[in-house]
Design a protein around this motif. Structure first.
Motif, mmCIF file in Angstrom:
data_model
loop_
_atom_site.group_PDB
_atom_site.id
_atom_site.type_symbol
_atom_site.label_atom_id
_atom_site.label_comp_id
_atom_site.label_asym_id
_atom_site.label_seq_id
_atom_site.Cartn_x
_atom_site.Cartn_y
_atom_site.Cartn_z
ATOM 1 N N UNK A 206 3.187 1.817 9.521
ATOM 2 C CA UNK A 206 2.459 0.575 9.244
ATOM 3 C C UNK A 206 1.621 0.711 7.975
ATOM 4 N N UNK A 207 1.016 1.875 7.810
ATOM 5 C CA UNK A 207 0.234 2.123 6.598
ATOM 6 C C UNK A 207 1.146 2.128 5.378
ATOM 7 N N UNK A 208 2.280 2.768 5.513
ATOM 8 C CA UNK A 208 3.229 2.866 4.399
ATOM 9 C C UNK A 208 3.727 1.493 3.972
ATOM 10 N N UNK A 209 3.962 0.619 4.947
ATOM 11 C CA UNK A 209 4.538 -0.693 4.653
ATOM 12 C C UNK A 209 3.494 -1.749 4.307
ATOM 13 N N UNK A 210 2.226 -1.418 4.465
ATOM 14 C CA UNK A 210 1.166 -2.387 4.171
ATOM 15 C C UNK A 210 1.029 -2.604 2.661
ATOM 16 N N UNK A 211 0.863 -3.857 2.283
ATOM 17 C CA UNK A 211 0.671 -4.187 0.868
ATOM 18 C C UNK A 211 -0.788 -4.105 0.439
ATOM 19 N N UNK A 212 -1.682 -4.091 1.416
ATOM 20 C CA UNK A 212 -3.108 -4.011 1.095
ATOM 21 C C UNK A 212 -3.802 -3.137 2.130
ATOM 22 N N UNK A 213 -4.031 -1.887 1.764
ATOM 23 C CA UNK A 213 -4.624 -0.923 2.687
ATOM 24 C C UNK A 213 -6.130 -0.797 2.488
ATOM 25 N N UNK A 214 -6.657 -1.452 1.461
ATOM 26 C CA UNK A 214 -8.080 -1.291 1.125
ATOM 27 C C UNK A 214 -9.003 -1.709 2.263
ATOM 28 N N UNK A 215 -8.588 -2.705 3.030
ATOM 29 C CA UNK A 215 -9.457 -3.236 4.084
ATOM 30 C C UNK A 215 -9.335 -2.478 5.406
ATOM 31 N N UNK A 247 -5.055 1.376 -2.057
ATOM 32 C CA UNK A 247 -3.676 1.095 -2.464
ATOM 33 C C UNK A 247 -3.207 2.090 -3.527
ATOM 34 N N UNK A 248 -4.145 2.546 -4.344
ATOM 35 C CA UNK A 248 -3.793 3.451 -5.438
ATOM 36 C C UNK A 248 -3.494 4.873 -4.945
ATOM 37 N N UNK A 249 -4.211 5.343 -3.917
ATOM 38 C CA UNK A 249 -4.006 6.730 -3.465
ATOM 39 C C UNK A 249 -3.296 6.812 -2.110
ATOM 40 N N UNK A 250 -2.723 5.698 -1.672
ATOM 41 C CA UNK A 250 -2.052 5.664 -0.363
ATOM 42 C C UNK A 250 -0.907 6.672 -0.282
ATOM 43 N N UNK A 251 -0.122 6.789 -1.341
ATOM 44 C CA UNK A 251 1.008 7.710 -1.313
ATOM 45 C C UNK A 251 0.536 9.154 -1.211
#
Length: 351
Positions: A206-215, A247-251
């Motif tokens: 779910x985290x991987x597929x999310x377009x906005x993880x900041x929130x 979003x920038x450091x999610x990977x």
């Protein structure tokens, strides 16, 4: 049949499979009873998991030592006896033809004792008191214990595992496919996480597929249960508890998650591989995929009964209603003999 050969039937006509050179022929490789030549060609050699295993074993045994390996162990001290034996035996000795004897028991080893030794010893490794492996959440497979530092016993297990493969003996415990990928030197990918922790895989997907993880208010840490059931928080990098996932450091976060789950038992796995490769090299097994290695060690444990019934072949005068009949099963999807459909069952309790 000569070493590496197998006889099969096609429309009532016998043909012969050379697993060593991966070809088929009508010509009987034995010195007598050669059938007449036929005009049509024999069935083309088909590469199946079973044929790959047969070809692999044929090549492995091509230069096998002609001597005999006598193994005498006690049921009461099987793990300790096995450790002493595998630790002191040279690889060339372990490749000899087996002759197994259990102390205080009569009997000759025509294959049954050897199978029983491997089966029972495999169960010893996963006993809780050994602190080597722990059951998965569903209880179906085993994982390496993270907090065990007994590298000698992991090395022992690796050598035993190679010994089982070399002598074509099935073991009882099943391990997750990540374990087999490690042993085969295969690259691990994110999707492999599901074999270790299905719930974690779903969450991180779910985290991987999310377009906005900041929130999501996530940090570079994960919470999980210890093997004793206690909950703990693990930082994925120094200061991770204070570093937000964006979003920038999610990977980077997902890469660290993979590294933690895949390599937190790296030392134990390296000890297992060292023991295994001492008997069978990585190069020799690299052409297998994890499922094929699992098949070689465990046999098939997931059986489609309807498929089994639909593809049962009976001999002349025998049917499913014949009392005491033991049909020959054939699976189109696997093309393997019946003995590999189920793990071996010992003739008596291992205890």
């Amino acid at each position: 049949m000569p070493f590496g050969w197998e006889m099969a039937m096609d429309k009532g006509q016998a043909y012969f499979i050379d697993h060593l050179h991966q070809k088929t022929t009508w010509k009987d490789p034995r010195p007598v009873n050669t059938p007449k030549k036929l005009k049509n060609k024999p069935p083309k050699y088909e590469v199946t998991p079973y044929s790959k295993i047969q070809a692999f074993l044929a090549k492995l045994h091509k230069n096998q030592d002609e001597g005999q390996l006598e193994i005498v162990v006690s049921r009461e001290n099987l793990f300790v006896d096995g450790y002493a034996f595998f630790k002191d035996s040279e690889p060339s000795l372990l490749k000899r033809r087996l002759f197994v004897k259990f102390e205080k028991e009569d009997g000759l080893d025509y294959g049954g004792m050897s199978r029983e030794l491997v089966l029972c010893l495999s169960q010893e490794f996963v006993k809780p008191e050994r602190h080597l492996f722990v059951r998965s959440q569903d209880g179906y497979v085993f994982h390496i214990t993270r907090n065990s530092d007994n590298m000698d016993h992991f090395n022992y297990f690796g050598r035993f595992l190679a010994f089982s493969v070399y002598h074509n003996k099935l073991i009882t415990p099943r391990f997750n496919l990540v374990f087999y990928k490690h042993l085969l030197g295969k690259q691990l990918v994110f999707e492999d996480l599901k074999y270790i922790d299905g719930d974690a895989f779903n969450s991180f997907t779910k985290i991987k597929e999310s377009n906005d993880i900041n929130s999501w208010a996530l940090n570079f840490e994960i919470t999980e249960k210890n093997e004793d059931g206690a909950v703990k928080t693990v930082e994925l990098k120094p200061g991770g508890s204070d570093l937000n996932v964006t979003n920038e450091n999610k990977q980077e976060f997902l890469n660290l998650v993979m590294e933690y789950h895949f390599y937190n038992t790296k030392a134990q796995m390296e000890a297992i591989k060292t023991g295994f490769y001492g008997l069978i090299s990585l190069e020799a097994i690299q052409h297998f995929d994890p499922e094929e290695l699992e098949l070689m060690l465990n046999g098939i444990t997931d059986i489609d009964v309807n498929d089994l019934k639909a593809n049962t072949e009976y001999g002349e005068g025998i049917s499913e209603f014949t009392p005491g009949s033991f049909p020959s099963f054939f699976f189109p999807s696997y093309s393997i003999p019946f003995r590999r459909l189920f793990p071996n069952i010992p003739r008596r309790n291992c205890e």
